[in-house]
Design a protein around this motif. Sequence first.
Motif, PDB file in Angstrom:
ATOM      1  N   SER A 113      17.370  26.054  89.141  1.00  0.00           N
ATOM      2  CA  SER A 113      16.448  25.168  89.863  1.00  0.00           C
ATOM      3  C   SER A 113      15.019  25.676  89.714  1.00  0.00           C
ATOM      4  O   SER A 113      14.088  24.893  89.473  1.00  0.00           O
ATOM      5  CB  SER A 113      16.842  25.120  91.335  1.00  0.00           C
ATOM      6  N   HIS A 114      14.861  27.003  89.799  1.00  0.00           N
ATOM      7  CA  HIS A 114      13.541  27.604  89.646  1.00  0.00           C
ATOM      8  C   HIS A 114      13.004  27.331  88.237  1.00  0.00           C
ATOM      9  O   HIS A 114      11.836  26.960  88.057  1.00  0.00           O
ATOM     10  CB  HIS A 114      13.645  29.115  89.897  1.00  0.00           C
ATOM     11  N   ILE A 115      13.880  27.487  87.230  1.00  0.00           N
ATOM     12  CA  ILE A 115      13.467  27.291  85.841  1.00  0.00           C
ATOM     13  C   ILE A 115      13.014  25.854  85.625  1.00  0.00           C
ATOM     14  O   ILE A 115      11.959  25.605  85.021  1.00  0.00           O
ATOM     15  CB  ILE A 115      14.641  27.655  84.893  1.00  0.00           C
ATOM     16  N   ARG A 116      13.781  24.903  86.159  1.00  0.00           N
ATOM     17  CA  ARG A 116      13.437  23.486  85.970  1.00  0.00           C
ATOM     18  C   ARG A 116      12.098  23.148  86.610  1.00  0.00           C
ATOM     19  O   ARG A 116      11.415  22.214  86.191  1.00  0.00           O
ATOM     20  CB  ARG A 116      14.544  22.602  86.558  1.00  0.00           C
ATOM     21  N   LYS A 117      11.724  23.925  87.600  1.00  0.00           N
ATOM     22  CA  LYS A 117      10.469  23.643  88.296  1.00  0.00           C
ATOM     23  C   LYS A 117       9.276  24.284  87.570  1.00  0.00           C
ATOM     24  O   LYS A 117       8.274  23.602  87.319  1.00  0.00           O
ATOM     25  CB  LYS A 117      10.566  24.193  89.726  1.00  0.00           C
ATOM     26  N   VAL A 118       9.407  25.568  87.208  1.00  0.00           N
ATOM     27  CA  VAL A 118       8.215  26.276  86.723  1.00  0.00           C
ATOM     28  C   VAL A 118       7.942  26.078  85.233  1.00  0.00           C
ATOM     29  O   VAL A 118       6.785  26.169  84.815  1.00  0.00           O
ATOM     30  CB  VAL A 118       8.285  27.793  87.039  1.00  0.00           C
ATOM     31  N   VAL A 119       8.957  25.817  84.417  1.00  0.00           N
ATOM     32  CA  VAL A 119       8.702  25.689  82.981  1.00  0.00           C
ATOM     33  C   VAL A 119       7.780  24.493  82.678  1.00  0.00           C
ATOM     34  O   VAL A 119       6.797  24.652  81.947  1.00  0.00           O
ATOM     35  CB  VAL A 119      10.021  25.632  82.180  1.00  0.00           C
ATOM     36  N   PRO A 120       8.037  23.298  83.239  1.00  0.00           N
ATOM     37  CA  PRO A 120       7.106  22.195  82.980  1.00  0.00           C
ATOM     38  C   PRO A 120       5.685  22.504  83.459  1.00  0.00           C
ATOM     39  O   PRO A 120       4.707  22.138  82.811  1.00  0.00           O
ATOM     40  CB  PRO A 120       7.708  21.033  83.778  1.00  0.00           C
ATOM     41  N   GLU A 121       5.597  23.228  84.590  1.00  0.00           N
ATOM     42  CA  GLU A 121       4.267  23.587  85.104  1.00  0.00           C
ATOM     43  C   GLU A 121       3.493  24.427  84.095  1.00  0.00           C
ATOM     44  O   GLU A 121       2.330  24.136  83.780  1.00  0.00           O
ATOM     45  CB  GLU A 121       4.407  24.391  86.402  1.00  0.00           C
ATOM     46  N   VAL A 122       4.168  25.462  83.572  1.00  0.00           N
ATOM     47  CA  VAL A 122       3.452  26.368  82.672  1.00  0.00           C
ATOM     48  C   VAL A 122       3.172  25.677  81.344  1.00  0.00           C
ATOM     49  O   VAL A 122       2.143  25.920  80.702  1.00  0.00           O
ATOM     50  CB  VAL A 122       4.220  27.697  82.498  1.00  0.00           C
ATOM     51  N   LEU A 123       4.050  24.754  80.925  1.00  0.00           N
ATOM     52  CA  LEU A 123       3.801  24.031  79.676  1.00  0.00           C
ATOM     53  C   LEU A 123       2.568  23.133  79.829  1.00  0.00           C
ATOM     54  O   LEU A 123       1.820  22.905  78.873  1.00  0.00           O
ATOM     55  CB  LEU A 123       5.026  23.203  79.274  1.00  0.00           C
ATOM     56  N   GLU A 124       2.346  22.672  81.041  1.00  0.00           N
ATOM     57  CA  GLU A 124       1.144  21.876  81.279  1.00  0.00           C
ATOM     58  C   GLU A 124      -0.097  22.762  81.224  1.00  0.00           C
ATOM     59  O   GLU A 124      -1.117  22.385  80.644  1.00  0.00           O
ATOM     60  CB  GLU A 124       1.254  21.183  82.642  1.00  0.00           C
ATOM     61  N   VAL A 125       0.019  23.967  81.787  1.00  0.00           N
ATOM     62  CA  VAL A 125      -1.108  24.900  81.760  1.00  0.00           C
ATOM     63  C   VAL A 125      -1.538  25.167  80.315  1.00  0.00           C
ATOM     64  O   VAL A 125      -2.728  25.186  80.000  1.00  0.00           O
ATOM     65  CB  VAL A 125      -0.746  26.232  82.463  1.00  0.00           C
ATOM     66  N   VAL A 126      -0.562  25.352  79.409  1.00  0.00           N
ATOM     67  CA  VAL A 126      -0.927  25.695  78.032  1.00  0.00           C
ATOM     68  C   VAL A 126      -1.147  24.447  77.175  1.00  0.00           C
ATOM     69  O   VAL A 126      -1.419  24.560  75.979  1.00  0.00           O
ATOM     70  CB  VAL A 126       0.146  26.594  77.366  1.00  0.00           C
ATOM     71  N   GLY A 127      -1.011  23.281  77.775  1.00  0.00           N
ATOM     72  CA  GLY A 127      -1.308  22.052  77.048  1.00  0.00           C
ATOM     73  C   GLY A 127      -0.211  21.604  76.098  1.00  0.00           C
ATOM     74  O   GLY A 127      -0.494  21.086  75.017  1.00  0.00           O
ATOM     75  N   LEU A 128       1.042  21.798  76.483  1.00  0.00           N
ATOM     76  CA  LEU A 128       2.151  21.384  75.613  1.00  0.00           C
ATOM     77  C   LEU A 128       3.034  20.346  76.291  1.00  0.00           C
ATOM     78  O   LEU A 128       4.193  20.163  75.918  1.00  0.00           O
ATOM     79  CB  LEU A 128       3.004  22.599  75.223  1.00  0.00           C
ATOM     80  N   GLU A 129       2.502  19.651  77.316  1.00  0.00           N
ATOM     81  CA  GLU A 129       3.326  18.651  77.967  1.00  0.00           C
ATOM     82  C   GLU A 129       3.705  17.580  76.952  1.00  0.00           C
ATOM     83  O   GLU A 129       2.910  17.212  76.088  1.00  0.00           O
ATOM     84  CB  GLU A 129       2.628  18.043  79.192  1.00  0.00           C
TER      85      GLU A 129
END
Lengths: 229, 302
Positions: A113-129
């Motif tokens: 559950s933690h992974i599903r939450k934070v991975v999209p967040e960090v991908l947005e930070v680095v501009g890979l959404e």
Amino acid sequence: MILFDSVTKLYPNQARPALEDASLEIEKGEFVFLVGPSGSGKSTFLRLVLREERPTSGNVWVLGKDLMRLSNWKIPALRREIGTVFQDFRLLPNKTVFENVAFALEVIGKPKSHIRKVVPEVLEVVGLEGKEDRRPDELSGGEQQRVAIARAFVNRPKLLIADEPTGNLDPGTSVGIMKLLDRINRLGTTVVMSTHDAQIVDQMRRRVIELEHGHVVRDQSRGVYGYAR
Amino acid sequence: MRAQFVASEVGNGLKRNLTMTLAVIITVAVSLTLFGVSLLVRSQVDTMKDFWYDKVEVSIFLCAKGSDTPSCVGGEVTRAQRDQIRADLESLRPLVSEIYYESRTEAFARFQEQFANSPIVDSVSENALPESFRVKLSDPTQYDVVASAFAGRPGIEQVNDQRQVLDKFFRLLGGLQAVALIIAIVMLVVTVLLIVNTMRVAAFSRRRETGIMRLVGASNLYIQLPFLLEAAVSAGIGALLAVGGLVLAKSIVIDQVLAPSFQFTAFVGWDAVFAIAPLLLIVGIGLSGIAAFFTLRKYLRV
């Protein structure tokens, strides 16, 4: 954050130390360039910070921990607080972007559950959404490095070590990566980056530590690349 | 610790390294089967000892007409000599637990029965067989006491210990067992080396993953557990095959081939097989665990 107290590192079967009597301190929140020719001791410096090597003499303190006294089983805990990025990205070719970042969390036992939450967040930070399901070979070099940075940053480490992160990238892409590292630094993570890229160092005007033959020969706040001119 | 992640790593590792996995399974199976067989032979020897030592007796053959042993120069044994021997045997109780006199006629009848199907029966007459005392000892190892008391006495041709004949046979079996055990141990060493090498290949082919795991701060257990479990799983399968081999050896070789043709002796029972089986599993998994542990310390350090 990082404190080197007259650190000498002599590798076995080598006549000259890779690092000799090096003392320096890096404060929380700093952005530091580590420059110097190949073989000057930059990589050894970073390996000592990550506790991949132990100094022959002297003391290394990282994140308030005395690495000389840190027992082996506590090393993983130290590394969880340090993100690392390399010139060669070190991504897993058979995993997608999402899985590559998630891997770093899976192997330290984070719940799904933690992974599903934070991975999209960090991908947005680095501009890979939107590129979650791509594989590394479908990405440009710059994008691959962004994945590596996302993986290094997903745990919100206090310290980010970048070993020539732009070494394999063209100048335009490098600027993008530097902007990303700058943003991460502004989010509160201390960044130590070794580089050969004079242009980047000169543009960023951050603290520069120059090594030569294992000695600290220059330590300048708001410095330039230096020795090439 | 996420079990699902570890399990999928183990599964992938075994599949990726299929040939090496098979090699490990086969060598573990073969070496442990050999190990198990050698243990089975040992308990077979014990079973036979229990079975036979109860039945062995010391035979004191008395002089017959025309015996040329020095103690028989007086010719055939006299009644007085025979009675004296019996009295002396009685005096050796309780070491001597049973005394049975076998006359010449009885000896001939037994001989005929034993060699019923052999042409030798026709060439031996009743007079060629000596009369004897058959003596059972309460402690068969004390044979020397009896031998020294009676051997060479006038009227006694020979003192014979069946146990010594059996012991030769048991020594032969023991030798076979030792050879099997040595081969098994050599094979087990080879197995350990193979597991070490398999682990090394596996660690090398996954160095990218393990390198990243180390960098992001995965614990040693997390990095090494998939490798340890892989070794344990393949060794476990090999050990199970070895147990299967042992069960086949017992149910086919012993129960269906050997036991019907050698009905005069006892063979190991299933209890011996069930005692050895867990040992094989423990040795197999233990060896792989030890091999993997030392390999991983070398190749997957933090």
